[in-house]
Design an enzyme around this catalytic site. Structure first.
Site, PDB file in Angstrom:
ATOM      1  N   SER A   2       0.831  -1.207   0.000  1.00 44.18           N
ATOM      2  CA  SER A   2       0.000   0.000   0.000  1.00 44.18           C
ATOM      3  C   SER A   2       0.870   1.263   0.000  1.00 44.18           C
ATOM      4  CB  SER A   2      -0.967  -0.044   1.192  1.00 44.18           C
ATOM      5  OG  SER A   2      -1.978   0.915   1.071  1.00 44.18           O
TER       6      SER A   2
ATOM      7  N   ASP B 261      -9.913  -4.464  -4.574  1.00 38.49           N
ATOM      8  CA  ASP B 261      -9.129  -3.380  -3.989  1.00 38.49           C
ATOM      9  C   ASP B 261      -9.302  -2.118  -4.824  1.00 38.49           C
ATOM     10  OD1 ASP B 261      -7.230  -1.696  -2.893  1.00 38.49           O
ATOM     11  OD2 ASP B 261      -5.525  -3.022  -3.233  1.00 38.49           O
TER      12      ASP B 261
ATOM     13  N   HIS C 227      -7.779  -5.421  -0.173  1.00 32.84           N
ATOM     14  CA  HIS C 227      -6.640  -4.613   0.253  1.00 32.84           C
ATOM     15  C   HIS C 227      -6.276  -4.979   1.691  1.00 32.84           C
ATOM     16  CE1 HIS C 227      -4.068  -1.044  -0.238  1.00 32.84           C
ATOM     17  NE2 HIS C 227      -4.220  -0.900   1.072  1.00 32.84           N
TER      18      HIS C 227
END
Length: 345
Positions: A190, A284, A314
């Protein structure tokens, strides 16, 4: 309910027989690409929608950070202690950057410099302790896990500066740890994937560059939203509203959105960068920009491999206790590092 009881319940759920999980999966959501959401992760996103303490962002930053550490530990695999678990501090002009070095046997086959996720606001070495251990075991490499400065206390480019400093520290110290500097990878999930990509760009052309950039559902372009942001805007753990919050909290001004250190996809030239292994999750909001970055790297002549973890959400790397598919995907990430390290030796 105590941490121990919650973890025991999750562990029992994760061990449901395969036929039961398969039957449950028939009840879960299918995305626009035809992927079906992992049934155990479907429970996570449902719980996050109704239990405030499970939401990624709460009313206070400090409380959200504590919550992320707590729930990451609750949903993580358990590992035996490593031979080396060493807390260190990197001296920089802006102050000390805390890092932890993990080594299974005191000398690894390579080294991973790892940057945790959390939207540049949340996350820590603690929240990603299990992730880096899993990567170390799967790759055979040591890991240097980095606690870069977070917003809103420290706005961009503080996180970038700390991340580059950690890379240079790893290159300098690697021989002392029995590691060839040519066998160092950068990795992150991320926001940490963003930092890993940015570090690879910042050190391009230097004598020592990463043997691999492992980008796990990375943030690579904050300047615009792609279709996956709208498809998964709510109900899949990371929401569009949270993405906007992280962006506005990290940056002093939206004028910085086009800076390649914020949006590495917007760099004028992507040629000559380190090989990349890009992992995206099927459910995601960041999926499409990750795929676009992989395609842009490949078009620029950079060796790229892509894994589309279609059943995942995610943050799945932090939820490996719940999902055999998540565990397997993290193992393959480690195997990609091992392959890159072997090629660089």
């Amino acid at each position: 309910m105590s941490f121990k009881i919650q973890r025991t319940a999750l562990n029992a759920s994760a061990k449901l027989p395969a036929p039961v999980r398969k039957a449950m999966s028939r009840l879960t959501t299918v995305n626009g690409d035809g992927d079906r959401l992992d049934p155990m992760l479907a429970l996570v996103v449902t719980a996050a929608a109704y239990i405030p303490s499970l939401a990624l962002v709460g009313d206070l930053v400090s409380r959200s950070r504590q919550s992320m550490d707590y729930h990451s530990a609750m949903m993580a695999e358990a590992f035996e202690p490593f031979a080396v678990e060493e807390d260190l501090v990197i001296d920089t002009d802006a102050g000390g950057v805390p890092v932890t070095r993990y080594s299974l046997e005191g000398k690894g086959r390579g080294l991973i410099v790892f940057y945790h996720g959390g939207g540049f606001v949340l996350g820590s070495r603690a929240s990603h302790d299990s992730v880096v251990r899993a990567l170390a075991i799967a790759s055979g490499a040591d890991v240097l896990s980095v606690d870069y400065r977070l917003a809103p206390e420290h706005l961009f480019p503080a996180a970038v500066d700390d991340s580059v400093a950690a890379w240079r520290y790893a290159v300098e110290k690697a021989p002392d740890w029995g590691v060839d500097p040519r066998q160092i990878a950068v990795a992150g999930d991320s926001a940490g994937g963003n930092l890993a990509a940015v570090v690879a760009q910042q050190v391009r052309g230097e004598e020592i560059t990463p043997c691999l950039q492992l980008l796990i559902y990375p943030v690579v372009d904050m300047s615009r939203k792609r279709p996956s942001v709208h498809e998964f805007s709510t109900g899949y753990y990371l929401t569009e509203e949270q993405i906007d919050y992280f962006c506005d909290t990290y940056l002093a001004s939206r004028d910085q959105l086009s800076d390649p250190r914020v949006s590495p996809l917007l760099a004028e030239d992507l040629s000559g960068l380190s090989p990349a292994h890009v992992v995206v999750a099927g459910f995601d909001p960041l999926r499409d920009e990750g795929l676009e970055y992989a395609a842009a790297l490949e078009q620029a002549g950079v060796p790229v491999t892509v894994e589309r973890a279609g059943t995942m959400i995610h943050g799945f790397a932090n939820m490996a206790l719940l999902s055999p598919d998540a565990q397997a995907t993290v193992r393959r990430m480690g195997e990609a590092v091992a392959k890159a390290v072997a090629s660089a030796g």
